[in-house]
Write a protein that holds these residues in place. Structure first.
Motif, PDB file in Angstrom:
ATOM      1  N   MET A   1      52.597  24.306 -86.681  1.00 19.54           N
ATOM      2  CA  MET A   1      51.870  25.484 -87.166  1.00 19.54           C
ATOM      3  C   MET A   1      52.093  26.695 -86.255  1.00 19.54           C
ATOM      4  N   GLU A   2      52.134  26.466 -84.949  1.00 21.23           N
ATOM      5  CA  GLU A   2      52.322  27.580 -84.014  1.00 21.23           C
ATOM      6  C   GLU A   2      53.653  28.288 -84.257  1.00 21.23           C
ATOM      7  N   LYS A   3      54.712  27.499 -84.494  1.00 19.93           N
ATOM      8  CA  LYS A   3      56.022  28.092 -84.745  1.00 19.93           C
ATOM      9  C   LYS A   3      56.017  28.852 -86.077  1.00 19.93           C
ATOM     10  N   LEU A   4      55.362  28.297 -87.082  1.00 21.01           N
ATOM     11  CA  LEU A   4      55.285  28.967 -88.380  1.00 21.01           C
ATOM     12  C   LEU A   4      54.567  30.302 -88.255  1.00 21.01           C
ATOM     13  N   LEU A   5      53.471  30.331 -87.529  1.00 18.69           N
ATOM     14  CA  LEU A   5      52.729  31.583 -87.338  1.00 18.69           C
ATOM     15  C   LEU A   5      53.595  32.622 -86.624  1.00 18.69           C
ATOM     16  N   GLU A   6      54.437  32.164 -85.716  1.00 19.40           N
ATOM     17  CA  GLU A   6      55.351  33.079 -85.024  1.00 19.40           C
ATOM     18  C   GLU A   6      56.354  33.663 -86.003  1.00 19.40           C
ATOM     19  N   TRP A   7      56.886  32.820 -86.887  1.00 17.89           N
ATOM     20  CA  TRP A   7      57.830  33.321 -87.905  1.00 17.89           C
ATOM     21  C   TRP A   7      57.149  34.312 -88.845  1.00 17.89           C
ATOM     22  N   VAL A  47      53.710  35.027-102.628  1.00 21.90           N
ATOM     23  CA  VAL A  47      53.694  33.755-101.901  1.00 21.90           C
ATOM     24  C   VAL A  47      55.121  33.408-101.483  1.00 21.90           C
ATOM     25  N   PHE A  48      55.269  33.046-100.209  1.00 20.22           N
ATOM     26  CA  PHE A  48      56.581  32.760 -99.631  1.00 20.22           C
ATOM     27  C   PHE A  48      56.573  31.372 -98.977  1.00 20.22           C
ATOM     28  N   TYR A  49      57.788  30.874 -98.687  1.00 17.48           N
ATOM     29  CA  TYR A  49      57.890  29.690 -97.841  1.00 17.48           C
ATOM     30  C   TYR A  49      59.117  29.811 -96.952  1.00 17.48           C
ATOM     31  N   HIS A  50      59.080  29.089 -95.826  1.00 20.98           N
ATOM     32  CA  HIS A  50      60.189  29.059 -94.889  1.00 20.98           C
ATOM     33  C   HIS A  50      60.879  27.712 -95.025  1.00 20.98           C
ATOM     34  N   PRO A  51      62.215  27.661 -95.156  1.00 27.19           N
ATOM     35  CA  PRO A  51      62.931  26.393 -95.361  1.00 27.19           C
ATOM     36  C   PRO A  51      62.677  25.352 -94.275  1.00 27.19           C
ATOM     37  N   GLU A  52      62.323  25.795 -93.085  1.00 29.35           N
ATOM     38  CA  GLU A  52      62.057  24.842 -92.008  1.00 29.35           C
ATOM     39  C   GLU A  52      60.593  24.397 -91.978  1.00 29.35           C
ATOM     40  N   ALA A  53      59.797  24.933 -92.881  1.00 24.22           N
ATOM     41  CA  ALA A  53      58.400  24.505 -93.019  1.00 24.22           C
ATOM     42  C   ALA A  53      58.084  24.423 -94.516  1.00 24.22           C
ATOM     43  N   PRO A  54      58.796  23.552 -95.260  1.00 25.19           N
ATOM     44  CA  PRO A  54      58.731  23.563 -96.721  1.00 25.19           C
ATOM     45  C   PRO A  54      57.411  23.097 -97.323  1.00 25.19           C
ATOM     46  N   ASP A  55      56.547  22.485 -96.526  1.00 27.74           N
ATOM     47  CA  ASP A  55      55.265  21.999 -97.056  1.00 27.74           C
ATOM     48  C   ASP A  55      54.161  23.043 -96.980  1.00 27.74           C
ATOM     49  N   TYR A  56      54.494  24.231 -96.470  1.00 22.75           N
ATOM     50  CA  TYR A  56      53.509  25.310 -96.340  1.00 22.75           C
ATOM     51  C   TYR A  56      53.886  26.480 -97.252  1.00 22.75           C
ATOM     52  N   ALA A  57      52.872  27.116 -97.799  1.00 28.54           N
ATOM     53  CA  ALA A  57      53.053  28.345 -98.571  1.00 28.54           C
ATOM     54  C   ALA A  57      52.283  29.456 -97.870  1.00 28.54           C
ATOM     55  N   VAL A  58      52.916  30.597 -97.738  1.00 31.37           N
ATOM     56  CA  VAL A  58      52.282  31.730 -97.052  1.00 31.37           C
ATOM     57  C   VAL A  58      51.995  32.812 -98.083  1.00 31.37           C
ATOM     58  N   LYS A  59      50.723  33.076 -98.292  1.00 28.76           N
ATOM     59  CA  LYS A  59      50.313  34.078 -99.276  1.00 28.76           C
ATOM     60  C   LYS A  59      50.007  35.387 -98.554  1.00 28.76           C
ATOM     61  N   VAL A  60      50.789  36.418 -98.863  1.00 27.93           N
ATOM     62  CA  VAL A  60      50.651  37.723 -98.209  1.00 27.93           C
ATOM     63  C   VAL A  60      50.105  38.722 -99.220  1.00 27.93           C
ATOM     64  N   TYR A  61      48.968  39.326 -98.873  1.00 24.12           N
ATOM     65  CA  TYR A  61      48.355  40.314 -99.759  1.00 24.12           C
ATOM     66  C   TYR A  61      49.071  41.656 -99.647  1.00 24.12           C
ATOM     67  N   ALA A  62      49.242  42.307-100.771  1.00 24.83           N
ATOM     68  CA  ALA A  62      49.854  43.639-100.786  1.00 24.83           C
ATOM     69  C   ALA A  62      48.926  44.632-100.089  1.00 24.83           C
ATOM     70  N   PRO A  63      49.488  45.680 -99.474  1.00 21.58           N
ATOM     71  CA  PRO A  63      48.658  46.679 -98.796  1.00 21.58           C
ATOM     72  C   PRO A  63      47.595  47.269 -99.725  1.00 21.58           C
ATOM     73  N   GLY A  64      46.374  47.299 -99.237  1.00 19.63           N
ATOM     74  CA  GLY A  64      45.287  47.891-100.006  1.00 19.63           C
ATOM     75  C   GLY A  64      44.629  46.986-101.018  1.00 19.63           C
ATOM     76  N   PHE A  94      47.119  37.543 -94.536  1.00 22.17           N
ATOM     77  CA  PHE A  94      47.852  36.411 -95.099  1.00 22.17           C
ATOM     78  C   PHE A  94      47.062  35.115 -94.931  1.00 22.17           C
ATOM     79  N   LEU A  95      47.410  34.148 -95.771  1.00 26.09           N
ATOM     80  CA  LEU A  95      46.844  32.806 -95.697  1.00 26.09           C
ATOM     81  C   LEU A  95      47.993  31.806 -95.615  1.00 26.09           C
TER      82      LEU A  95
END
Length: 211
Positions: A1-7, A47-64, A94-95
């Motif tokens: 998780m720490e590495k994912l948060l860094e990415w 919603v995005f994912y990183h190939p090296e962390a495929p079991d996680y989804a990162v949901k990024v809210y648009a500005p505003g 983000f979540l």
């Protein structure tokens, strides 16, 4: 998780461009840093994912766009349930979520994949569970639910704190049992995106007129 948060902080948040032009339409992702991939878009976030962390989804809210704090609270109340994702981390915009794998009902119809009655029943059961946790299922429609191995999953729970009534899922079920299931159980065929979008926009107009 720490590495994912860094990415996320060093790559995704600094280099991805997300725009929300109309709050009633999905956001637009204008740029994505490599090697991140887009999983999907909603009206407030992508919603995005990183190939090296495929079991996680990162949901990024648009500005505003609001709703992140509320969505994190919904996940807290839901806890663990097989039809829902889980929230592992909540940032300022983000979540980090458990990645759900499947095909949305919308894409299933577009690709000619049969939506099983078991999937419908699973979603009904999951919504009942959400209500038992003091939540109010809202905005549950073909783009926000998925099928995986005949079972149903609910992808987007961001509006489950809203208290007003929402008939979207009941309306979808009516169309499923009266139209989709009688036809698709005999003939499997892909529905063109133009037809699906026409129905979606027509349904929105009908809801406004009904209200």
């Amino acid at each position: 998780m720490e590495k994912l948060l860094e990415w996320i902080t060093d790559e995704l948040l600094t280099k991805a461009t997300i725009e929300s032009i109309d709050p009633k339409e999905p956001v637009k992702v204008r740029s994505v840093p490599k090697p991140w991939k887009v999983l999907g878009t909603g009206n407030y976030a992508a919603v995005f994912y990183h190939p090296e962390a495929p079991d996680y989804a990162v949901k990024v809210y648009a500005p505003g766009r609001p709703g992140l704090t509320e969505e994190a609270e919904v996940y807290r109340r839901l806890g663990r349930h097989p039809a829902f994702s889980e929230c592992y981390y909540s940032g300022p915009d983000f979540l980090v979520l458990k990645r759900l794998r499947g095909v949305t009902f919308y894409d299933s119809m577009k690709r000619g994949i049969f939506i099983t009655e078991q999937a419908i029943e699973d979603i009904d059961s999951a919504l009942d569970y959400a209500r038992s946790m003091g939540l109010h299922p809202h905005d549950v429609h073909a783009k926000n639910v998925m099928i995986r191995n005949t079972h149903g999953l609910i992808v987007d729970i961001s509006d489950f704190l809203k208290e007003e009534d929402c008939s979207m899922w009941e309306d979808y079920k009516t169309a499923y049992y009266r139209l989709y299931r009688p036809v698709a159980s005999r003939w499997r065929f892909p529905v063109p995106r133009l037809v699906l979008e026409t129905v979606r926009r027509g349904y929105r107009l009908w809801r406004r007129w009904r209200e």
